[in-house]
Structure formats: C-alpha cells, structure tokens
Write an enzyme that holds these catalytic residues in place. Structure first.
Site, short mmCIF file in Angstrom:
data_model
loop_
_atom_site.label_atom_id
_atom_site.label_comp_id
_atom_site.label_asym_id
_atom_site.label_seq_id
_atom_site.Cartn_x
_atom_site.Cartn_y
_atom_site.Cartn_z
N CYS A 105 0.79 -1.24 0.00
CA CYS A 105 0.00 0.00 0.00
C CYS A 105 0.82 1.28 0.00
O CYS A 105 0.85 2.01 -0.98
CB CYS A 105 -0.93 0.00 1.21
SG CYS A 105 -2.17 -1.29 1.09
N1 LIG Z 1 -2.90 -5.97 1.77
C1 LIG Z 1 -3.31 -4.87 2.36
O1 LIG Z 1 -2.97 -4.60 3.50
C2 LIG Z 1 -4.25 -3.90 1.65
C3 LIG Z 1 -4.88 -2.92 2.41
C4 LIG Z 1 -5.75 -2.04 1.80
C5 LIG Z 1 -5.96 -2.13 0.42
N2 LIG Z 1 -5.32 -3.09 -0.32
C6 LIG Z 1 -5.60 -3.14 -1.76
O2 LIG Z 1 -6.47 -4.24 -2.00
C7 LIG Z 1 -6.17 -4.83 -3.27
C8 LIG Z 1 -5.86 -6.31 -3.09
O3 LIG Z 1 -4.71 -6.44 -2.28
P1 LIG Z 1 -4.31 -7.79 -1.55
O4 LIG Z 1 -3.25 -7.42 -0.59
O5 LIG Z 1 -5.52 -8.50 -1.07
O6 LIG Z 1 -3.67 -8.60 -2.78
P2 LIG Z 1 -3.32 -10.16 -2.82
O7 LIG Z 1 -2.26 -10.31 -3.84
O8 LIG Z 1 -3.10 -10.68 -1.43
O9 LIG Z 1 -4.66 -10.84 -3.35
C9 LIG Z 1 -5.17 -10.62 -4.63
C10 LIG Z 1 -5.82 -11.91 -5.11
O10 LIG Z 1 -6.40 -11.65 -6.38
C11 LIG Z 1 -6.20 -12.80 -7.20
N3 LIG Z 1 -6.39 -12.39 -8.58
C12 LIG Z 1 -5.52 -11.72 -9.38
N4 LIG Z 1 -6.10 -11.50 -10.59
C13 LIG Z 1 -7.33 -12.03 -10.54
C14 LIG Z 1 -8.40 -12.11 -11.46
N5 LIG Z 1 -8.32 -11.56 -12.68
N6 LIG Z 1 -9.51 -12.77 -11.09
C15 LIG Z 1 -9.61 -13.32 -9.86
N7 LIG Z 1 -8.65 -13.26 -8.94
C16 LIG Z 1 -7.52 -12.61 -9.27
C17 LIG Z 1 -4.82 -13.28 -6.82
O11 LIG Z 1 -4.64 -14.64 -7.17
C18 LIG Z 1 -4.82 -13.05 -5.32
O12 LIG Z 1 -5.29 -14.19 -4.61
C19 LIG Z 1 -5.01 -4.03 -3.84
O13 LIG Z 1 -5.51 -3.03 -4.68
C20 LIG Z 1 -4.38 -3.40 -2.62
O14 LIG Z 1 -3.71 -2.20 -2.92
C21 LIG Z 1 -4.49 -3.99 0.28
#
Ligand SMILES: NC(=O)c1ccc[n+]([C@@H]2O[C@H](COP(=O)([O-])OP(=O)(O)OC[C@H]3O[C@@H](n4cnc5c(N)ncnc54)[C@H](O)[C@@H]3O)[C@@H](O)[C@H]2O)c1
Length: 434
Positions: A273
């Site tokens: 992030c």
């Molecule tokens: N991790 C954090 O602390 C956090 C906090 C706030 C916001 N975010 C935001 O949330 C979003 C997700 O982050 P995250 O940390 O959960 O990511 P992550 O990588 O842990 O999870 C994303 C998931 O999406 C899946 N994926 C990718 N492409 C796909 C598709 N086309 N169809 C279906 N599934 C698909 C991946 O396999 C993965 O399991 C990002 O935009 C991030 O910036 C993350």
C-alpha cells in the site's frame, strides 16, 4: 431493482461474491459469511480456492478455526470458475493493483477481472471495486467494460460503487468489521445499494457523493502516511548527522496534546500500500498537468533509507575495526512490518541485496517468513535468531516482531544496528540506533 436488492440484503437471501481472495478479499468474504450471508469467492489461483474448500486459511488474520465452520456449513465456498457469477447478486473486486517498473499503475488485474465479470453480469447486480486505484478508475474503466458487454444501464439495471479497503494486517484492534467503510456510487442509487450491502456486516458505513471521492479518500490516507514517514525519515538522517537521538525527539514531541501526530523513521517503506498507492495519484495528476511534488520527494527520501541503513551498518562495523566485506550480518525480521508474514516491497530485501553487493555474508531470522527470495542472489532460509546473534559480526533489527527475545539477542550479540528502536528499553553501548 434497488428495492429488490435491498430486500435480499434485509432477509439475508443475497448471494455475495468476492473476486480476488488475498489479504483483502478473504477477510471480507469471511466477515460476510459470519453474518449469515452466502459468499462465493473466486480466484485464479486454484491453490487458494482448494485451501478454502478444505477449510484451511492461508491468511494470518483469518484463523482456520473461524474459516472451517463457515465452509462446512456452506456459507463460504470458493472456485476458479467465473461462470458462477450468474448465480450471484453482488461482487466485490479485490484484485492486486501493483506498479510497473516505471512506477506506472498496472491495471491488468482490474481489467481482466472486470472483463470476466462483464460476461456474466445480469440485471439487479451490485459490483463494488475495492482495489486501491487512481480517481476515475471506476467510471472511466470498470463501468464501460460492464455496460458495453451487457447492454445494461448503471443505476437502473445494475449498480456500481467504489469502496476503499482500509484493512491493516496484523492490527489487533482494527479489522474488517470495525473499520468504518467508505462507499461511493456512480449514481445515488448505486451509493444506496453499496451502503445497504456493507451495512449487513460492518459496524459503520460512510457514504460519499461519488466513486471518485471514494477513490481519492484512500489515496489521501496513504499519501498522508507516506509523506509523514518521508518527513520523519529525513529528520532521522539530519539527527544522525548532528548526533541527536531522533527517537527521543519524537517521544518528547508527541507529549504535545494537539497539532502533532507521531510518525517514526525506519529502514524504508514496505507492503502493497504505502510505497505503491501514492504513485497511482501522481500518475493520474500528471495527466491533468500537475506534478505531485510531495509524493515524488517523500518517495525519493523513503527509497534512500535502505542505503542509509547499509551505510550505518558499515560505519558501525568500522568502529569495531571490521570491514563490511566478509563480515557476517544477521537481519532480525524481514516482513515489511511487525507481526505479519508479508515481505512484499519489504525494505529488508533491499538491505540484504545491498549488503551482499558490498560483500557481506547475510543471514536472517523471522518467525513468520520461512524463506525469502533475494532478486540477485536467490533464496535464503530463516535461521535461529539467538544462534545467529552469537556468531554474527552485526545484528540488524529491520522488523521488530513482538515475539523476538530482545534481551537474549542483546546478551549474545556483539553489535546491533537497530532501525526500529526495538532495543529502546536497554541501555547498551552495543546498540546503534537509527
Ligand atoms: N494488503 C493490504 O494490506 C491492503 C490494504 C488495503 C488495500 N489493499 C488493496 O487491495 C487490493 C488487493 O490487495 P491484496 O493485498 O488482497 O492482494 P493479494 O495479492 O493478497 O490478493 C489478490 C488476489 O487476487 C487474485 N487475482 C488476481 N487477478 C485475478 C483475477 N483476474 N480474477 C480473480 N482473482 C484474481 C490473486 O490470485 C490473489 O489471490 C489491492 O488493490 C491493494 O492495494 C491492500
């Protein structure tokens, strides 16, 4: 359409879907399932969907003990098959939004997920984007994909919102349920649908006037953190030059009961992030002819911190008449922050790489990270922290996990460089603070 959807929320007959079952998507899916809502998770990664099918969590903040009963009772299921969307009423999109090497947004995950959803979109659905992104993504990118493929009209036939995800992995006090949820729709009906949806499972919902406001909220929050950390990192470099203990300065400053908020220096920014999201904003504002100068400056200062830390290690070894080249440096903690298992963008990886490039022999310990991959030199395996403290030339605390036995590390080590003030309570000439 709106009333029908809200009725399904009220009587809990809604079929909810979450696309992307990572750090954000899985806790969200679990929270809704716990509230008695049927949730279907969709992910491209079959290892994740199979783990959920077997009732096993792979996310630290989601206990297997809370996931397994939800799967066993049929409240939560997971699949790689997008055609299941035909059976669903709502979709929360939680796919990654990384940066390309050029620091431009990589929108390929949102694009791919949106196109899959568009194939199966049907009247009455609510689609909410949760991935962090630049203002305008929902109305400029997601909406045309959905409308063009389906021929449906937003606000009338289906509903579209943006809701920033604010989850803070490893935070013992705030989690998906009790973090207020901001939501903004393309139309007022969309916002109403989104607010009613989150109202089913989360404690506080904060509706805002548009998807762009909701998108900008998240970028303000993370840019605020990034810039303040940049400021305090620069202060740490200044204090180092002037022989002032920056930690003592901050501790004293935060006794002011108003107008000051404590941020702390560190070895550099990490995670998915804070080091990433502000660049989504600066990329977008450049198109409007505005340079996001605070972001660029803070990004530069934060990016220099791993170099500053390595110089600090080299100087500390020098004071012990040892060259960095050939010395054994042990890194205590490689996750990007305390008490989590995530190494994405972790400054520890940069520090290890820089140390190896200067000829040091590097080991690490981290109870949450069994192996870690260093871009240039391959994989390292976690070692025992106390054994390494006793045999290395220098221990460097990069991540201050609570479970480390700091007193024992101090006893065994001959030199410690502390980038987190983790050894604050000990007064010892062995410790060199950032
Ligand atoms: N991790 C954090 O602390 C956090 C906090 C706030 C916001 N975010 C935001 O949330 C979003 C997700 O982050 P995250 O940390 O959960 O990511 P992550 O990588 O842990 O999870 C994303 C998931 O999406 C899946 N994926 C990718 N492409 C796909 C598709 N086309 N169809 C279906 N599934 C698909 C991946 O396999 C993965 O399991 C990002 O935009 C991030 O910036 C993350």
């Amino acid at each position: 359409m709106l009333e029908q959807l809200k009725k399904k929320f009220q009587d809990r007959t809604v079929q909810a879907g979450v696309v992307g079952l990572g750090y954000v998507g899985l806790p969200l899916a679990v929270e809704f399932a716990k509230e008695g809502i049927h949730v279907t998770g969709i992910d491209l990664d079959s290892r994740k969907t199979e783990a959920i099918g077997a009732g096993r969590s792979y996310i630290q903040d989601v206990a297997t003990e809370s996931l397994a009963p939800l799967v066993a009772s049929g409240m939560l299921r997971a699949t790689t098959d997008f055609s299941i969307i035909r059976e669903l009423d709502t979709i929360n999109i939680c796919v990654p939004t990384p940066l390309r090497k050029t620091k431009d947004p990589d929108m390929s995950f949102i694009d791919a997920a949106s196109r899959e959803i568009a194939k199966h979109l049907h009247p009455g659905m609510l689609i909410i984007l949760e991935s962090t992104t630049y203002p305008g993504t929902t109305d400029e990118m997601l909406l045309p994909i959905l409308e063009d493929a389906s021929g449906l009209k937003v606000g009338v036939d289906f509903f579209v919102c943006f809701s920033p995800e604010r989850v803070d992995p490893g935070n013992p006090n705030f989690h998906t349920k009790n973090i207020p949820k901001v939501v903004g729709g393309i139309t007022p009906a969309c916002t109403e649908a989104g607010a009613a949806f989150y109202g089913m499972a989360l404690d506080t919902v904060v509706p805002v006037g548009s998807t762009r406001v909701a998108e900008m909220v998240k970028l303000l929050e993370n840019t605020f953190r990034m810039i303040n950390i940049g400021l305090v990192n620069e202060l740490a470099i200044m204090c180092d030059r002037m022989g002032i203990n920056v930690w003592e300065v901050i501790d004293a400053a935060k006794t002011k009961p108003f107008g000051f908020m404590a941020f702390y220096p560190g070895p550099g920014l990490g995670g998915h992030c804070i080091p990433v999201d502000p660049y989504y904003l600066s990329w977008k504002t450049k198109q409007a002819g505005i340079e996001a100068r605070f972001i660029e400056l803070a990004g530069y200062i934060n990016g220099q911190m791993p170099h500053f830390v390595v110089d600090k290690i080299q100087n500390a070894l020098n004071d012990h008449t040892k060259p960095l080249k050939g010395s054994h440096v042990h890194i205590l903690g490689v996750a990007y922050k305390r008490d989590i298992d995530d190494v994405r963008e972790s400054p520890a990886l940069d520090i290890i790489h820089l140390l190896q490039a200067r000829g040091a022999r590097v080991t690490y310990s981290d109870p949450y990270v069994k192996k870690c991959r260093i871009e240039s030199t391959g994989e390292l395996t976690a070692q025992d922290p106390l054994e390494m403290a006793a045999t290395s030339d220098c221990v460097v605390c990069v991540t201050d996990h609570v479970v480390f036995d700091y007193a024992a590390v101090l006893e065994k080590a001959i030199l410690i460089v502390d980038t987190r003030n983790a050894f604050k309570k000990f007064t010892s000439s062995k410790v060199v603070a950032l």
